[in-house]
Design a protein around this motif. Structure first.
Motif, PDB file in Angstrom:
ATOM      1  N   ILE A  57      -4.825  -5.477   2.949  1.00  0.00           N
ATOM      2  CA  ILE A  57      -5.946  -6.338   2.570  1.00  0.00           C
ATOM      3  C   ILE A  57      -7.191  -5.766   3.235  1.00  0.00           C
ATOM      4  N   LEU A  58      -8.211  -5.530   2.420  1.00  0.00           N
ATOM      5  CA  LEU A  58      -9.444  -4.903   2.878  1.00  0.00           C
ATOM      6  C   LEU A  58     -10.630  -5.816   2.616  1.00  0.00           C
ATOM      7  N   ASP A  59     -11.731  -5.550   3.322  1.00  0.00           N
ATOM      8  CA  ASP A  59     -12.991  -6.235   3.017  1.00  0.00           C
ATOM      9  C   ASP A  59     -14.024  -5.232   2.501  1.00  0.00           C
ATOM     10  N   HIS A  60     -13.534  -4.129   1.972  1.00  0.00           N
ATOM     11  CA  HIS A  60     -14.413  -3.073   1.471  1.00  0.00           C
ATOM     12  C   HIS A  60     -13.646  -2.259   0.420  1.00  0.00           C
ATOM     13  N   PRO A  61     -14.366  -1.656  -0.517  1.00  0.00           N
ATOM     14  CA  PRO A  61     -13.685  -0.718  -1.416  1.00  0.00           C
ATOM     15  C   PRO A  61     -13.383   0.572  -0.654  1.00  0.00           C
ATOM     16  N   ILE A  62     -12.539   1.404  -1.224  1.00  0.00           N
ATOM     17  CA  ILE A  62     -12.221   2.681  -0.594  1.00  0.00           C
ATOM     18  C   ILE A  62     -13.460   3.570  -0.634  1.00  0.00           C
ATOM     19  N   ALA A  63     -13.768   4.196   0.484  1.00  0.00           N
ATOM     20  CA  ALA A  63     -14.965   5.040   0.606  1.00  0.00           C
ATOM     21  C   ALA A  63     -14.940   6.189  -0.402  1.00  0.00           C
ATOM     22  N   SER A  64     -16.115   6.633  -0.765  1.00  0.00           N
ATOM     23  CA  SER A  64     -16.314   7.782  -1.662  1.00  0.00           C
ATOM     24  C   SER A  64     -15.769   7.542  -3.065  1.00  0.00           C
ATOM     25  N   SER A  70     -11.664  -0.824  -8.764  1.00  0.00           N
ATOM     26  CA  SER A  70     -10.273  -0.392  -8.824  1.00  0.00           C
ATOM     27  C   SER A  70     -10.242   1.122  -8.675  1.00  0.00           C
ATOM     28  N   THR A  71      -9.160   1.590  -8.067  1.00  0.00           N
ATOM     29  CA  THR A  71      -9.041   3.011  -7.786  1.00  0.00           C
ATOM     30  C   THR A  71      -7.588   3.416  -7.882  1.00  0.00           C
ATOM     31  N   GLN A  72      -7.356   4.597  -8.386  1.00  0.00           N
ATOM     32  CA  GLN A  72      -6.022   5.201  -8.421  1.00  0.00           C
ATOM     33  C   GLN A  72      -6.169   6.591  -7.818  1.00  0.00           C
ATOM     34  N   ILE A  73      -5.506   6.828  -6.698  1.00  0.00           N
ATOM     35  CA  ILE A  73      -5.608   8.112  -6.012  1.00  0.00           C
ATOM     36  C   ILE A  73      -4.201   8.668  -5.825  1.00  0.00           C
ATOM     37  N   TYR A  87       0.757   7.892  -3.141  1.00  0.00           N
ATOM     38  CA  TYR A  87      -0.001   7.157  -4.149  1.00  0.00           C
ATOM     39  C   TYR A  87      -0.786   6.035  -3.496  1.00  0.00           C
ATOM     40  N   VAL A  88      -2.041   5.878  -3.935  1.00  0.00           N
ATOM     41  CA  VAL A  88      -2.886   4.789  -3.463  1.00  0.00           C
ATOM     42  C   VAL A  88      -3.478   4.104  -4.684  1.00  0.00           C
ATOM     43  N   CYS A  89      -3.311   2.813  -4.739  1.00  0.00           N
ATOM     44  CA  CYS A  89      -3.885   2.008  -5.813  1.00  0.00           C
ATOM     45  C   CYS A  89      -4.697   0.897  -5.150  1.00  0.00           C
ATOM     46  N   MET A  90      -5.904   0.662  -5.618  1.00  0.00           N
ATOM     47  CA  MET A  90      -6.709  -0.425  -5.073  1.00  0.00           C
ATOM     48  C   MET A  90      -7.215  -1.293  -6.219  1.00  0.00           C
ATOM     49  N   VAL A  91      -7.093  -2.605  -6.058  1.00  0.00           N
ATOM     50  CA  VAL A  91      -7.603  -3.571  -7.027  1.00  0.00           C
ATOM     51  C   VAL A  91      -8.421  -4.619  -6.278  1.00  0.00           C
ATOM     52  N   SER A  92      -9.116  -5.478  -7.043  1.00  0.00           N
ATOM     53  CA  SER A  92     -10.064  -6.374  -6.389  1.00  0.00           C
ATOM     54  C   SER A  92     -10.191  -7.710  -7.115  1.00  0.00           C
ATOM     55  N   HIS A  93     -11.240  -8.426  -6.746  1.00  0.00           N
ATOM     56  CA  HIS A  93     -11.546  -9.725  -7.347  1.00  0.00           C
ATOM     57  C   HIS A  93     -11.685  -9.620  -8.875  1.00  0.00           C
ATOM     58  N   SER A  94     -12.185  -8.491  -9.349  1.00  0.00           N
ATOM     59  CA  SER A  94     -12.376  -8.332 -10.798  1.00  0.00           C
ATOM     60  C   SER A  94     -11.050  -8.372 -11.556  1.00  0.00           C
ATOM     61  N   HIS A  95      -9.941  -8.192 -10.855  1.00  0.00           N
ATOM     62  CA  HIS A  95      -8.614  -8.254 -11.474  1.00  0.00           C
ATOM     63  C   HIS A  95      -7.926  -9.594 -11.202  1.00  0.00           C
ATOM     64  N   ASN A  96      -8.660 -10.508 -10.557  1.00  0.00           N
ATOM     65  CA  ASN A  96      -8.126 -11.834 -10.203  1.00  0.00           C
ATOM     66  C   ASN A  96      -6.910 -11.747  -9.294  1.00  0.00           C
ATOM     67  N   VAL A  97      -6.928 -10.803  -8.363  1.00  0.00           N
ATOM     68  CA  VAL A  97      -5.826 -10.661  -7.409  1.00  0.00           C
ATOM     69  C   VAL A  97      -6.282 -10.829  -5.961  1.00  0.00           C
ATOM     70  N   ALA A  98      -7.577 -11.005  -5.753  1.00  0.00           N
ATOM     71  CA  ALA A  98      -8.107 -11.157  -4.395  1.00  0.00           C
ATOM     72  C   ALA A  98      -9.357 -12.030  -4.455  1.00  0.00           C
ATOM     73  N   ALA A 123      -2.879   8.277   3.443  1.00  0.00           N
ATOM     74  CA  ALA A 123      -3.396   7.179   2.614  1.00  0.00           C
ATOM     75  C   ALA A 123      -4.235   6.229   3.457  1.00  0.00           C
ATOM     76  N   PHE A 124      -3.740   5.890   4.657  1.00  0.00           N
ATOM     77  CA  PHE A 124      -4.490   4.979   5.524  1.00  0.00           C
ATOM     78  C   PHE A 124      -5.823   5.585   5.938  1.00  0.00           C
ATOM     79  N   ASP A 125      -5.843   6.908   6.110  1.00  0.00           N
ATOM     80  CA  ASP A 125      -7.105   7.581   6.438  1.00  0.00           C
ATOM     81  C   ASP A 125      -8.117   7.395   5.317  1.00  0.00           C
ATOM     82  N   LEU A 126      -7.663   7.429   4.054  1.00  0.00           N
ATOM     83  CA  LEU A 126      -8.555   7.203   2.910  1.00  0.00           C
ATOM     84  C   LEU A 126      -8.947   5.737   2.783  1.00  0.00           C
ATOM     85  N   ILE A 127      -7.996   4.854   2.999  1.00  0.00           N
ATOM     86  CA  ILE A 127      -8.223   3.413   2.807  1.00  0.00           C
ATOM     87  C   ILE A 127      -9.240   2.880   3.800  1.00  0.00           C
ATOM     88  N   GLY A 128      -9.200   3.352   5.030  1.00  0.00           N
ATOM     89  CA  GLY A 128     -10.142   2.882   6.050  1.00  0.00           C
ATOM     90  C   GLY A 128      -9.628   1.635   6.748  1.00  0.00           C
TER      91      GLY A 128
END
Length: 196
Positions: A57-64, A70-73, A87-98, A123-128
């Motif tokens: 759970i993050l309070d920011h999107p993935i940097a860069s 949403s992001t797929q890395i 694999y890294v997948c990020m989703v947000s409020h726009s997907h009604n999941v957070a 992956a954690f280094d990218l996620i922040g």
């Protein structure tokens, strides 16, 4: 309801399941049994290894990523000294999941060492920075047989990929094993007439 067992006749063909509902055993009959590997005996599936997943759970999107919602890395394994990709997948409020202002990142890979969570460090280094993190390691399985002989059509477990390509292929394989024909997705819904 938990499935207690798959029921077979004397010829080895599945004909139903036994399940517990409100503490009472119940039987459901079916011409075929479709399920993930957890419903079937160890003789009917084989291990593919383990997968480690971390839900962050993050309070920011993935940097860069241009503040993408949403992001797929995919981190190539060879770039980080591994056999398997991360694999890294990020989703947000726009997907009604957070909640608004929160993001959900999921990192996963096929386990190669005795310290699976450490394998996700790239992956954690990218996620922040992470507000909270939930880690899990699960064994992945695939069916031994096609299901044609015993009537048990078993999917594969979810692998480490986060883009659902292998899951989609597995569903297409299940469809073909069950029906005996490939799924035709070329039908244009706008050009077909509704049947009376």
């Amino acid at each position: 309801c938990p499935v207690n067992e798959v029921l077979f006749d004397e010829s080895g063909k599945a004909w139903g399941i036994c399940a517990s509902i409100d503490g009472k055993k119940q039987v459901a009959k079916a011409p075929v049994i479709i399920g993930d590997p957890s419903y079937f005996s160890s003789e009917m599936v084989r291990s593919l290894g383990s997968v480690v997943r971390s839900i962050c759970i993050l309070d920011h999107p993935i940097a860069s990523t241009g503040n993408a919602e949403s992001t797929q890395i995919i981190i190539p394994g060879l770039q980080v000294g591994r056999k398997h990709d991360i694999y890294v997948c990020m989703v947000s409020h726009s997907h009604n999941v957070a909640s608004e202002g929160k993001f959900i990142a999921i990192a996963s890979t096929t386990v190669e060492t005795s310290d699976p969570s450490l394998e996700l460090k790239p992956a954690f280094d990218l996620i922040g920075p992470v507000l909270d993190r939930f880690d899990a390691v699960s064994e992945a399985f695939e069916p031994v047989g096609s299901g044609k002989d015993d009537g048990c059509f078993i999917s594969s477990s979810y692998d480490a990929t986060s883009h659902f390509e292998t899951t989609s292929q597995d569903i297409l394989s299940l469809y073909e094993r069950i029906t005996g024909e490939k799924l035709d997705l070329t039908i244009n819904a706008d050009s077909t007439e509704a049947e009376d």
